[in-house]
Design an enzyme around this catalytic site. Structure first.
Site, PDB file in Angstrom:
ATOM      1  N   CYS A  50      12.706  10.078   2.646  1.00  0.00           N
ATOM      2  CA  CYS A  50      13.988   9.640   3.213  1.00  0.00           C
ATOM      3  C   CYS A  50      15.159  10.325   2.488  1.00  0.00           C
ATOM      4  CB  CYS A  50      14.108   8.125   3.085  1.00  0.00           C
ATOM      5  SG  CYS A  50      15.611   7.483   3.840  1.00  0.00           S
ATOM      6  N   CYS A  54      19.020   5.089  -1.881  1.00  0.00           N
ATOM      7  CA  CYS A  54      18.913   3.665  -2.277  1.00  0.00           C
ATOM      8  C   CYS A  54      18.115   3.558  -3.591  1.00  0.00           C
ATOM      9  CB  CYS A  54      18.243   2.861  -1.177  1.00  0.00           C
ATOM     10  SG  CYS A  54      18.918   3.221   0.460  1.00  0.00           S
ATOM     11  N   CYS A  57      14.446   2.161  -3.874  1.00  0.00           N
ATOM     12  CA  CYS A  57      13.440   2.462  -2.849  1.00  0.00           C
ATOM     13  C   CYS A  57      12.474   3.588  -3.219  1.00  0.00           C
ATOM     14  CB  CYS A  57      14.129   2.781  -1.531  1.00  0.00           C
ATOM     15  SG  CYS A  57      12.951   2.941  -0.170  1.00  0.00           S
ATOM     16  N   CYS A  94       6.991  -6.061  12.819  1.00  0.00           N
ATOM     17  CA  CYS A  94       8.174  -5.343  12.342  1.00  0.00           C
ATOM     18  C   CYS A  94       7.771  -3.932  11.931  1.00  0.00           C
ATOM     19  CB  CYS A  94       8.767  -6.041  11.121  1.00  0.00           C
ATOM     20  SG  CYS A  94       9.114  -7.758  11.398  1.00  0.00           S
ATOM     21  N   CYS A 125      10.217  -6.134  16.213  1.00  0.00           N
ATOM     22  CA  CYS A 125      11.333  -5.887  15.295  1.00  0.00           C
ATOM     23  C   CYS A 125      11.210  -4.442  14.813  1.00  0.00           C
ATOM     24  CB  CYS A 125      11.260  -6.847  14.107  1.00  0.00           C
ATOM     25  SG  CYS A 125      12.541  -6.530  12.873  1.00  0.00           S
ATOM     26  N   CYS A 185      18.619  -9.127  12.285  1.00  0.00           N
ATOM     27  CA  CYS A 185      17.902  -9.510  11.065  1.00  0.00           C
ATOM     28  C   CYS A 185      18.592  -8.756   9.934  1.00  0.00           C
ATOM     29  CB  CYS A 185      16.434  -9.107  11.176  1.00  0.00           C
ATOM     30  SG  CYS A 185      15.516  -9.339   9.639  1.00  0.00           S
ATOM     31  N   ARG A 257      14.045 -15.588   5.371  1.00  0.00           N
ATOM     32  CA  ARG A 257      12.707 -15.082   5.009  1.00  0.00           C
ATOM     33  C   ARG A 257      12.568 -14.836   3.512  1.00  0.00           C
ATOM     34  NH1 ARG A 257      11.926 -10.529   8.183  1.00  0.00           N
ATOM     35  NH2 ARG A 257      11.477 -12.022   9.813  1.00  0.00           N
TER      36      ARG A 257
HETATM   37  N1  SAM Z   1      15.265   2.981   6.185  1.00  0.00           N
HETATM   38  C1  SAM Z   1      15.646   1.781   6.812  1.00  0.00           C
HETATM   39  C2  SAM Z   1      16.818   1.112   6.128  1.00  0.00           C
HETATM   40  O1  SAM Z   1      17.024   1.305   4.962  1.00  0.00           O
HETATM   41  O2  SAM Z   1      17.500   0.350   6.817  1.00  0.00           O
HETATM   42  C3  SAM Z   1      14.526   0.780   6.962  1.00  0.00           C
HETATM   43  C4  SAM Z   1      13.534   0.530   5.874  1.00  0.00           C
HETATM   44  S1  SAM Z   1      14.134  -0.115   4.354  1.00  0.00           S
HETATM   45  C5  SAM Z   1      12.748   0.122   3.298  1.00  0.00           C
HETATM   46  C6  SAM Z   1      14.289  -1.866   4.600  1.00  0.00           C
HETATM   47  C7  SAM Z   1      14.768  -2.736   3.477  1.00  0.00           C
HETATM   48  O3  SAM Z   1      13.700  -3.003   2.576  1.00  0.00           O
HETATM   49  C8  SAM Z   1      15.875  -2.257   2.590  1.00  0.00           C
HETATM   50  O4  SAM Z   1      17.129  -2.384   3.168  1.00  0.00           O
HETATM   51  C9  SAM Z   1      15.734  -3.175   1.390  1.00  0.00           C
HETATM   52  O5  SAM Z   1      16.519  -4.338   1.562  1.00  0.00           O
HETATM   53  C10 SAM Z   1      14.245  -3.524   1.379  1.00  0.00           C
HETATM   54  N2  SAM Z   1      13.583  -2.898   0.222  1.00  0.00           N
HETATM   55  C11 SAM Z   1      13.238  -1.596   0.101  1.00  0.00           C
HETATM   56  N3  SAM Z   1      12.673  -1.350  -1.083  1.00  0.00           N
HETATM   57  C12 SAM Z   1      12.634  -2.536  -1.755  1.00  0.00           C
HETATM   58  C13 SAM Z   1      12.174  -2.911  -3.043  1.00  0.00           C
HETATM   59  N4  SAM Z   1      11.662  -2.038  -3.897  1.00  0.00           N
HETATM   60  N5  SAM Z   1      12.273  -4.201  -3.409  1.00  0.00           N
HETATM   61  C14 SAM Z   1      12.811  -5.103  -2.546  1.00  0.00           C
HETATM   62  N6  SAM Z   1      13.280  -4.789  -1.317  1.00  0.00           N
HETATM   63  C15 SAM Z   1      13.187  -3.524  -0.918  1.00  0.00           C
HETATM   64 FE1  SF4 Z   2      15.570   5.341   3.066  1.00  0.00          FE
HETATM   65 FE2  SF4 Z   2      14.483   3.494   1.528  1.00  0.00          FE
HETATM   66 FE3  SF4 Z   2      17.111   3.605   1.766  1.00  0.00          FE
HETATM   67 FE4  SF4 Z   2      15.615   2.799   3.883  1.00  0.00          FE
HETATM   68  S1  SF4 Z   2      15.832   1.745   1.919  1.00  0.00           S
HETATM   69  S2  SF4 Z   2      17.325   4.232   3.887  1.00  0.00           S
HETATM   70  S3  SF4 Z   2      13.791   4.062   3.545  1.00  0.00           S
HETATM   71  S4  SF4 Z   2      15.799   5.182   0.841  1.00  0.00           S
END
Ligand code: SAM
Ligand code: SF4
Ligand code: DTB
Length: 330
Positions: A50, A54, A57, A94, A125, A185, A257
């Site tokens: 990606c 973030c 992530c 989802c 979802c 959501c 949730r």
């Molecule tokens: N890429 C898309 C986005 O960011 O909207 C969808 C997938 S993203 C992985 C969905 C959500 O998962 C993130 O917004 C975050 O809130 C949660 N998330 C991701 N990594 C996480 C982690 N290590 N611990 C807890 N929540 C996590």
């Molecule tokens: Fe990409 Fe992870 Fe951020 Fe979603 S949460 S936009 S998968 S880096």
């Protein structure tokens, strides 16, 4: 009457713990059957690589999380997985993709997944990143029930976590989803080094949307190897419970949730979170890339706590006026 003002939300979050839990449970009972838990199943339809940054992530291409990136899954494979999830008792499927936003070439496959999963009688979802108006309309047309797009934290703390897109970008996509007629959501993550005020402000932002989200995932940070948050100290779990209780009180009709992080939580902590008003979980042994307790552990937990999985028909909420009266009495 619920007041989302700063002082009120602070007073709720910081109330004596027993008062907070009692209030949250009364609000919960005014709107939901207290032992019924909605069960969703997650699938990563496109993992890793990606472009976003973030800090929490494992799927960001900017960090060395040792996760190999994959292409989008084939539609039939996704449908096979959804069938298994339905057989295991999930009512919502989802699908998540590690994208900043979907590209035009991704849409036909994504829409076919929505149609196919919907045809099985599951709620659908998706979480695909930022959407255009047109993409939101196409998803709605295909039968998408919910779109997940988290604000993640307070507006103040956001830039400490993500710099590749703004808080306002997130809110824009939520507006587009709502305008397209898809259920929203949206929630966030706790335990990223934020303050209690950040957690409160995140919930206030969600509760102050023109229409609050129907579903509010509260994730406990799962520290991922190679990411800037890999060594984050764990949050005091009581703060997680306070966050859930405050979400329940500020957004009485939302499904709250208990999302990522359950694999690290004791049964007792999860029980407190359910008492505080959480009424939805992810089932199965994997989230997107991280561990989740899995069917056997959850069966034991549900048995111990006399919980039952919500069946396909959502528990009917009391009529708004009736619910309001019950809320005031609480
Ligand atoms: N890429 C898309 C986005 O960011 O909207 C969808 C997938 S993203 C992985 C969905 C959500 O998962 C993130 O917004 C975050 O809130 C949660 N998330 C991701 N990594 C996480 C982690 N290590 N611990 C807890 N929540 C996590
Ligand atoms: Fe990409 Fe992870 Fe951020 Fe979603 S949460 S936009 S998968 S880096
Ligand atoms: C949400 O709020 N949590 C889910 C879902 N929405 C997409 C994702 C949790 C991800 C946990 C880390 C992982 O599996 O990589």
């Amino acid at each position: 009457m619920i007041d989302n003002s700063e002082t009120d939300a602070h007073a709720i979050y910081n109330a004596p713990f027993m008062d907070l839990l009692y209030r949250a449970q009364r609000v919960h009972r005014a709107h939901f059957e207290p032992s019924t838990i909605q069960c969703s199943k997650l699938l990563s339809i496109k993992t890793g690589g990606c472009p976003e940054d973030c800090s929490y992530c494992s799927q960001s291409a900017r960090y060395d999380s040792e996760l190999s990136a994959s292409k989008m899954m084939e539609v039939q494979k996704v449908l096979n997985e959804a069938r298994k999830a339905k057989a295991a008792g999930a009512t919502r499927y989802c699908m998540g993709a590690a994208w900043r936003s979907p590209k035009a070439r991704d849409m036909p496959g994504v829409l076919a997944m929505v149609r196919g999963v919907k045809e099985m009688g599951l709620e659908t979802c998706m979480t695909l990143g930022m959407l255009t108006d047109d993409q939101a309309a196409q998803l709605r047309e295909a039968g998408l029930d919910y779109y997940n797009h988290n604000i993640d934290t307070s507006e103040r703390y956001y830039a400490e976590v993500i710099t590749s897109r703004t808080f306002a970008d997130r809110l824009d996509t939520l507006d587009r989803v709502r305008a397209a007629g898809i259920n929203v959501c949206s929630g966030g993550i706790v335990g990223m080094g934020e303050t209690a005020d950040d957690r409160i402000d995140m919930l206030r932002t969600l509760a102050s949307l023109e229409e609050p989200p129907e579903s509010v995932p509260i994730n406990m940070l799962m520290p991922m190897k190679g990411t800037p948050m890999a060594d984050m100290a764990p949050l005091d779990p009581i703060e997680m419970v306070r966050t859930i209780a405050t979400a329940r009180i500020l957004m009485p009709r939302a499904y709250v949730r208990l999302s990522a992080g359950r694999s690290e939580m004791s049964d007792e902590l999860q029980a407190l979170c359910f008492f505080a008003g959480a009424n939805s979980i992810f089932v199965g042994d994997t989230l997107l890339t991280a561990d989740n307790p899995g069917e056997d552990k959850d069966a034991l937990l549900f048995n111990k706590l006399n919980l039952r999985a919500e069946v396909a028909e959502a528990t009917p909420c009391p009529k708004p006026a009736e619910a309001r009266a019950q809320e005031q009495a609480a």
